[in-house]
Design an enzyme around this catalytic site. Structure first.
Site, mmCIF file in Angstrom:
data_model
loop_
_atom_site.group_PDB
_atom_site.id
_atom_site.type_symbol
_atom_site.label_atom_id
_atom_site.label_comp_id
_atom_site.label_asym_id
_atom_site.label_seq_id
_atom_site.Cartn_x
_atom_site.Cartn_y
_atom_site.Cartn_z
ATOM 1 N N ASP A 286 54.720 33.735 26.532
ATOM 2 C CA ASP A 286 54.596 32.278 26.480
ATOM 3 C C ASP A 286 54.353 31.785 27.901
ATOM 4 O OD1 ASP A 286 55.077 32.113 23.723
ATOM 5 O OD2 ASP A 286 57.233 31.955 24.010
ATOM 6 N N ASP B 122 50.595 30.024 19.400
ATOM 7 C CA ASP B 122 51.539 29.112 18.743
ATOM 8 C C ASP B 122 50.844 27.808 18.329
ATOM 9 O OD1 ASP B 122 53.517 30.991 19.226
ATOM 10 O OD2 ASP B 122 54.260 29.983 21.019
#
Length: 172
Positions: free
Chosen positions: A122, A141
């Site tokens: 991330d 995401d």
């Protein structure tokens, strides 16, 4: 031309989403140290590299193989659902497109779980709301969440008569 629309274009869309996701993760891995923050907009947005071995919001940390198996099952369902959706009207084409983007996003995090024992990479952090709950996420995401929201909007706000006209069929 029929082969292109039926097989090649959908594959290019999925591979494009997967490619964008993996490229941004490569850039983050090569330019940010683990847990390094680069503030873009103070109190709103930062680049922040993090490895997530869980799912959304860091839940169920360490469930790598569970997520790999779940992703395979969900991908199978999405591919089946994609093949049953009509392609002869605008709503059907929008649904099909959102499913392709969703598949690409799911594959982005799937690749991380499969090949990176440290977990999903991330790199974007939203720090609005005084940093009470910072959200750290990646491109995959986004390509999972936005199609789901769009499909929910389409499903809940389509008129019933439009849904009746929309005949599901097996695309051959």
């Amino acid at each position: 031309m029929k082969t292109f629309k039926k097989y090649i274009l959908p594959a290019l869309i999925v591979l494009g989403v997967l490619g964008i996701d993996q490229l941004t993760k490569f850039i983050a891995l090569t330019n940010l140290n683990y847990r390094e923050e680069v503030v873009v907009l103070e109190g709103i947005f930062s680049f922040f590299r993090l490895n997530n071995t869980g799912m959304a919001f860091g839940l169920m940390q360490g469930g790598r193989w569970l997520f790999i198996i779940m992703t395979l099952i969900i991908l199978g369902f999405l591919v089946y659902f994609y093949t049953t959706l009509p392609n002869h009207n605008k709503v059907g084409r929008v649904y099909r497109f959102t499913i392709l983007i969703l598949i690409g996003g799911a594959l982005g995090n799937f690749v991380d779980r499969l090949f990176r024992p440290t977990g999903v990479v991330d790199m974007f952090m939203i720090t609005a709301f005084d940093g009470i709950f910072p959200w750290v996420f990646n491109v995959a995401d986004v390509f999972v969440v936005l199609p789901v929201i769009l499909m929910a909007i389409l499903t809940f706000f389509l008129k019933e008569e439009d849904m009746k006209k929309w005949k599901f069929r097996k695309n051959v």
